[in-house]
Design a protein around this motif. Structure first.
Motif, PDB file in Angstrom:
ATOM      1  N   ALA A  22       0.833  -1.207   0.000  1.00 53.24           N
ATOM      2  CA  ALA A  22       0.000   0.000   0.000  1.00 53.24           C
ATOM      3  C   ALA A  22       0.859   1.244   0.000  1.00 53.24           C
ATOM      4  O   ALA A  22       0.402   2.338   0.235  1.00 53.24           O
ATOM      5  CB  ALA A  22      -0.928  -0.021   1.222  1.00 53.24           C
ATOM      6  N   ALA A  23       2.128   1.111  -0.246  1.00 54.30           N
ATOM      7  CA  ALA A  23       3.044   2.241  -0.163  1.00 54.30           C
ATOM      8  C   ALA A  23       3.227   2.890  -1.520  1.00 54.30           C
ATOM      9  O   ALA A  23       2.637   2.548  -2.502  1.00 54.30           O
ATOM     10  CB  ALA A  23       4.381   1.763   0.384  1.00 54.30           C
ATOM     11  N   SER A  24       4.145   3.866  -1.565  1.00 50.87           N
ATOM     12  CA  SER A  24       4.399   4.618  -2.792  1.00 50.87           C
ATOM     13  C   SER A  24       5.308   3.834  -3.713  1.00 50.87           C
ATOM     14  O   SER A  24       5.901   2.843  -3.336  1.00 50.87           O
ATOM     15  CB  SER A  24       5.056   5.954  -2.425  1.00 50.87           C
ATOM     16  OG  SER A  24       6.332   5.719  -1.879  1.00 50.87           O
ATOM     17  N   ILE A  55      -2.643  -2.797   4.637  1.00 51.50           N
ATOM     18  CA  ILE A  55      -1.818  -2.291   5.736  1.00 51.50           C
ATOM     19  C   ILE A  55      -0.668  -1.479   5.147  1.00 51.50           C
ATOM     20  O   ILE A  55       0.081  -1.983   4.308  1.00 51.50           O
ATOM     21  CB  ILE A  55      -1.271  -3.442   6.607  1.00 51.50           C
ATOM     22  CG1 ILE A  55      -2.423  -4.179   7.280  1.00 51.50           C
ATOM     23  CG2 ILE A  55      -0.316  -2.912   7.668  1.00 51.50           C
ATOM     24  CD1 ILE A  55      -2.850  -5.417   6.558  1.00 51.50           C
ATOM     25  N   ALA A  56      -0.540  -0.202   5.575  1.00 52.07           N
ATOM     26  CA  ALA A  56       0.531   0.681   5.094  1.00 52.07           C
ATOM     27  C   ALA A  56       1.348   1.165   6.288  1.00 52.07           C
ATOM     28  O   ALA A  56       0.794   1.562   7.316  1.00 52.07           O
ATOM     29  CB  ALA A  56      -0.040   1.861   4.327  1.00 52.07           C
ATOM     30  N   GLY A  68       4.344  -1.903   3.052  1.00 56.39           N
ATOM     31  CA  GLY A  68       2.945  -2.273   3.225  1.00 56.39           C
ATOM     32  C   GLY A  68       2.686  -3.701   2.798  1.00 56.39           C
ATOM     33  O   GLY A  68       3.566  -4.378   2.248  1.00 56.39           O
ATOM     34  N   THR A  69       1.477  -4.187   3.062  1.00 59.15           N
ATOM     35  CA  THR A  69       1.103  -5.543   2.707  1.00 59.15           C
ATOM     36  C   THR A  69      -0.415  -5.657   2.761  1.00 59.15           C
ATOM     37  O   THR A  69      -1.120  -4.651   2.991  1.00 59.15           O
ATOM     38  CB  THR A  69       1.760  -6.570   3.657  1.00 59.15           C
ATOM     39  OG1 THR A  69       1.495  -7.895   3.176  1.00 59.15           O
ATOM     40  CG2 THR A  69       1.204  -6.428   5.070  1.00 59.15           C
ATOM     41  N   THR A  70      -0.948  -6.843   2.545  1.00 62.13           N
ATOM     42  CA  THR A  70      -2.373  -7.122   2.714  1.00 62.13           C
ATOM     43  C   THR A  70      -2.532  -8.301   3.651  1.00 62.13           C
ATOM     44  O   THR A  70      -1.693  -9.206   3.691  1.00 62.13           O
ATOM     45  CB  THR A  70      -3.040  -7.447   1.367  1.00 62.13           C
ATOM     46  OG1 THR A  70      -2.373  -8.546   0.755  1.00 62.13           O
ATOM     47  CG2 THR A  70      -3.014  -6.254   0.443  1.00 62.13           C
ATOM     48  N   ALA A  71      -3.628  -8.317   4.380  1.00 63.02           N
ATOM     49  CA  ALA A  71      -3.909  -9.422   5.286  1.00 63.02           C
ATOM     50  C   ALA A  71      -4.321 -10.657   4.498  1.00 63.02           C
ATOM     51  O   ALA A  71      -4.829 -10.558   3.376  1.00 63.02           O
ATOM     52  CB  ALA A  71      -5.007  -9.025   6.270  1.00 63.02           C
ATOM     53  N   ASP A  72      -4.092 -11.835   5.100  1.00 60.05           N
ATOM     54  CA  ASP A  72      -4.505 -13.064   4.434  1.00 60.05           C
ATOM     55  C   ASP A  72      -5.987 -13.318   4.701  1.00 60.05           C
ATOM     56  O   ASP A  72      -6.707 -12.461   5.216  1.00 60.05           O
ATOM     57  CB  ASP A  72      -3.626 -14.240   4.870  1.00 60.05           C
ATOM     58  CG  ASP A  72      -3.770 -14.564   6.362  1.00 60.05           C
ATOM     59  OD1 ASP A  72      -4.727 -14.074   6.997  1.00 60.05           O
ATOM     60  OD2 ASP A  72      -2.913 -15.296   6.891  1.00 60.05           O
ATOM     61  N   GLU A  73      -6.474 -14.532   4.382  1.00 60.15           N
ATOM     62  CA  GLU A  73      -7.897 -14.838   4.498  1.00 60.15           C
ATOM     63  C   GLU A  73      -8.393 -14.807   5.935  1.00 60.15           C
ATOM     64  O   GLU A  73      -9.583 -14.707   6.191  1.00 60.15           O
ATOM     65  CB  GLU A  73      -8.187 -16.207   3.879  1.00 60.15           C
ATOM     66  CG  GLU A  73      -8.123 -16.208   2.364  1.00 60.15           C
ATOM     67  CD  GLU A  73      -8.486 -17.553   1.785  1.00 60.15           C
ATOM     68  OE1 GLU A  73      -7.926 -18.562   2.240  1.00 60.15           O
ATOM     69  OE2 GLU A  73      -9.339 -17.598   0.886  1.00 60.15           O
ATOM     70  N   THR A  74      -7.491 -14.919   6.894  1.00 59.89           N
ATOM     71  CA  THR A  74      -7.895 -14.898   8.303  1.00 59.89           C
ATOM     72  C   THR A  74      -7.665 -13.547   8.955  1.00 59.89           C
ATOM     73  O   THR A  74      -7.931 -13.377  10.136  1.00 59.89           O
ATOM     74  CB  THR A  74      -7.127 -15.973   9.092  1.00 59.89           C
ATOM     75  OG1 THR A  74      -5.734 -15.645   9.107  1.00 59.89           O
ATOM     76  CG2 THR A  74      -7.332 -17.332   8.470  1.00 59.89           C
TER      77      THR A  74
END
Length: 826
Positions: A22-24, A55-56, A68-74
């Motif tokens: 989620a970053a630049s 998540i940033a 940044g990243t993304t959450a998994d299915e949980t």
């Protein structure tokens, strides 16, 4: 080929891309370290993970995003290689308020676990987050579409069939038979649980479920290996309303209309670790219909025309009663049990006039009064246990016993020209369908973004049918008929299955779910004194793969392939010959074998400002397809018999587009368009009695439109319209029909209930549709008029004291999405 190409693109892209953040765009210049920041994002209301939340990570010094990243299915996430410094974390997801965590101090070589981070829903702030209403209406998952049914107004006092007409990709005919993308070979589950009455007749089972008790409808177009391989068109899972309330609650739901009345009573009691639920629902309907049939059969001696007309009064009473119990055995164990009884009582009184012409000359006229009874009682009992070892690692064992008794009888008075009774005919048809199922499942994460599932299942099913014909004079006793058939069917089917499924969620927002399932089916069958039926055992390997990719913004693209099998159900197997109409006879075929279908799908969903759009294209190829076949009867002049056969091939392709738009924060408009092309190829009988090839093809169009407005002081208004176009059959077509409704409701000031009014088909007397069938042996045209104009008043009220508690553990349950139901059986 298109799906295969898409899979290749996904695979290459997943290796070629850097981890999505989620970053630049200048993240590569950020300093790296050896610390990790991790946590889990939870929905504050449902206490479950928010999958794919963004998540940033921002550097406090210059307020720039560094990673940044993304959450998994949980809902779990982790940002690695973080350099020492002061940071803040921004967590966001559509439908939730942004969450900022400040003052994160990272020291060299030390990891930080933020634990549970709760996101609050933004559902009450529609002006700022217009997409929230969208997410509450339709939710996209890797293998299904979830339709939220809780806000429907006009379905108050209706049943599940009324509600399913509004779900994208589904089509429901006037009898309640459901099809998914043009296929009626689907499985319907209730809270992930099957029932033997659903296996025997889906349409009648749906009449037992009140629409306003339905929370969501899951349309599973590409079932994973975990599901039974049955259901070539897909799976529909109807989830009813549940809660985690402590205390005693009671809900009364009723409706009164000129075509139907319903009464429901549901209660729950929960204290500590133990909970009980008790529910009852009954629905009565009363309707009338008229029909006309013109049928010409051909033989070497010329033509034989049957012209008949009828008027009928239908009465039905459907009920469902349930008792549930659950208990938390400990921190990581839960046990639940349930007992459900469903009843179906359908009675029809019909006056039938038949005129017969031989070579255009009137040869006979007859009149009949037919009393038809379709009655059933179903008992389901289940016990389910689940053990959780750690998050996402669990083992479950589920059992289910079901038994249904069905009675399909008719009594006929044969009338003379003066109207006096000249004779009587009775058909007694008793059916029993019982099954016992034992299932175990295990799942475990093998990495933070990977899941492995495997399990086994056994189904032991028995179907019995005893049928006979009785005749009597106008005043005599009934005796066993010597000319009409009597007999029995004893059908035993055992299914052993095992599966393995693997799921992967990547950092660049791919979700891949692949697996395979093997099912072995053993069958023994006999016709009583007439001897055994030779039906071979068979085994099937059914693979499946589902891939989804979250693109920029809120766009998701999906691709899927799966293979499905379809076993015949009791409606198709029962050899009882129904002679209530001697010129239009129906019977089953106990020698039917299963059909095998390959399904392909591509889908895209996106949000454009205030509009949500879901579009999909699909194709399927079915071999050995089970469908209705009609042929002339050699021993009864002018008669046509309808039965089921495995035709050679059925192909279908089409598309579906669904959209929902917020015209204002309190006014929504949504609808869908369905386009389907079908091609059927099989065999029919020639005039000489030999088998000849026959085929048919054509397009079917359909759609629905619904608009809902929330007004001040608790008032709400909803309008709905539905259209289903011409249906293609192997030997002809069936014309389309439409339905529409308008309703409003008023919530009580204390929010304890509501009162409403709805009108259906109020501008016309009802719905009329025709069927045109052709064959080398006959030409048939029929027309039916249903007088289903309906006005109804609904009342809902809740009493009881309640308080929310933490959600209890969910136990797994048996899913016998396993045999073909009633309806056309195409």
């Amino acid at each position: 080929m298109l799906v295969a190409s898409f899979f290749c693109v996904l695979t290459l892209d997943s290796f070629a891309q850097a981890p999505a953040t989620a970053a630049s765009p200048n993240l590569e210049t950020a300093p790296k370290g050896n610390s990790k920041i991790s946590g889990i994002v939870l929905d504050s209301a449902a206490a479950k993970g928010v999958e794919f939340a963004s998540i940033a990570l921002f550097n406090v010094a210059d307020n720039k995003a560094v990673d940044g990243t993304t959450a998994d299915e949980t809902g779990k996430f982790a940002i690695t290689k973080v350099a020492p410094g002061s940071y803040k974390l921004l967590i966001s997801f559509i439908g939730f308020k942004d969450k900022t965590i400040n003052n994160i101090q990272v020291e060299k070589g030390k990891d930080i676990d933020l634990g549970s981070v709760q996101l609050a829903s933004s559902v009450q702030n529609l002006q700022e987050v217009t997409i929230t209403g969208e997410k509450s209406l339709v939710e996209e998952k890797v293998d299904r579409l979830v339709f939220n049914a809780e806000k429907d107004i006009t379905s108050k006092g209706g049943d599940a069939a009324d509600l399913l007409r509004k779900v994208p990709m589904l089509s429901v005919d006037l009898d309640g038979n459901v099809s998914l993308r043009g296929s009626s070979n689907i499985r319907v589950l209730i809270n992930n649980k099957p029932s033997t009455i659903i296996a025997s007749n889906v349409a009648d089972a749906l009449k037992q479920i009140p629409a306003d008790m339905i929370k969501t409808v899951e349309v599973i177009t590409s079932p994973s290996a975990k599901y039974d391989a049955e259901g070539s068109g897909g799976i529909i899972n109807i989830v009813t309303k549940k809660n985690n309330l402590q205390g005693l609650t009671l809900n009364i739901d009723s409706g009164v209309g000129n075509r139907g009345t319903n009464l429901g009573l549901n209660g729950s009691y929960r204290k500590g670790k133990m909970g009980f639920t008790l529910g009852g629902f009954g629905r009565a309907f009363y309707n009338k219909a008229t029909s006309v049939l013109n049928q010409t059969t051909f033989s070497e001696g010329g033509s034989f025309l049957t012209n008949q007309s009828s008027n009928a009064k239908d009465r039905g009473l459907f009920g469902q009663y349930s008792l549930g119990w659950d208990y938390d055995l400990g921190k990581n164990q839960a046990l639940s049990a349930g007992l459900r009884y469903g009843t179906r009582n359908f009675i029809q009184k019909q006056n039938l006039t038949i005129n017969q012409f031989e070579n255009d000359v009137l040869s006979a006229t007859s009149q009949r009064k037919v009393d038809r009874k379709d009655l059933s009682g179903t008992v389901d009992f289940n016990i389910d246990y689940i053990r959780t070892f750690k998050p996402q690692q669990e083992w479950s064992i589920s059992t289910l016993y079901s038994r249904t008794g069905l009675t399909n009888n008719f009594n006929t008075d044969l009338l003379s020209q003066s109207g006096a009774v000249s004779g009587k005919l009775k058909n007694e048809n008793q059916n029993y369908n019982s099954e016992f199922t034992l299932q175990t499942d295990y799942q475990t994460p093998i990495a933070k973004n990977q899941m492995l599932e495997f399990g086994a299942k056994g189904i032991f099913r028995t179907v019995n049918s005893d049928y006979k014909y009785l005749t009597a004079t106008e005043s005599g006793d009934f005796t066993l008929s010597t000319t009409n058939p009597s007999g029995s069917l004893n059908y035993n089917q055992n299914v052993a299955a095992g599966y393995v499924s693997y799921s992967l969620t990547t950092k660049n927002k791919y979700t891949i779910k692949a697996g395979t399932r093997y099912e072995f089916t053993g069958i023994t069958a006999d016709l009583g004194e007439q001897g055994k039926i030779s039906i071979p055992n068979y085994g099937n390997l059914v693979p499946s793969i589902n891939v989804s990719k979250a693109l920029s913004g809120s766009t998701t693209v999906k691709a899927a392939y799966n293979r499905r099998i379809q076993r015949p159900g009791i409606q198709q197997l029962n050899p009882n010959v129904n002679l209530s109409n001697p010129q239009s006879i129906t019977t089953g075929n106990p020698a039917l074998s299963p059909e095998l279908t390959d399904n392909f799908e591509l889908a895209l969903s996106t949000n454009i400002k205030k509009t949500y759009i879901n579009a999909s294209v699909f194709a399927r190829q079915t071999n050995n397809s089970i469908t209705q076949i009609r042929m002339a009867v050699d021993t009864l002049q002018g008669a046509v018999v309808t039965t089921y056969q495995n035709i050679g091939k059925q192909q279908a392709y089409g598309m579906n587009v669904f959209a929902n738009v917020y015209l204002t924060p309190k006014w929504t408009l949504n609808g869908s368009i369905d386009i389907l092309h079908s091609y059927l190829e099989g065999q029919a009988m020639s005039r000489e009695g030999t088998s000849v090839p026959v085929s048919n093809s054509g397009f079917n169009y359909g759609g629905r439109l619904m608009s809902q407005i929330s007004l001040q002081q608790g008032w709400g208004l909803q309008a709905f319209g539905f259209y289903r176009g011409k249906e293609i059959q192997l030997q002809g077509t069936r014309t389309g029909f439409y339905m529409y409704s308008l309703g409003f409701k008023k919530d009580f000031p204390n929010k304890k209930g509501s009162i409403g009014f709805a009108a259906e088909n109020f501008l016309t007397k009802g719905v009329r549709f025709t069927s045109d069938l052709t064959s080398p042996q006959f030409v048939q045209t029929s027309q039916t008029q249903l007088y289903n104009r309906n006005f109804k008043i609904t009342l809902n009220y809740s009493i009881g004291k309640m308080s929310f508690d933490a959600p209890k553990k969910k136990t797994k349950s048996v899913n016998n999405n396993d045999v073909m139901g009633g309806g056309d059986g195409k």
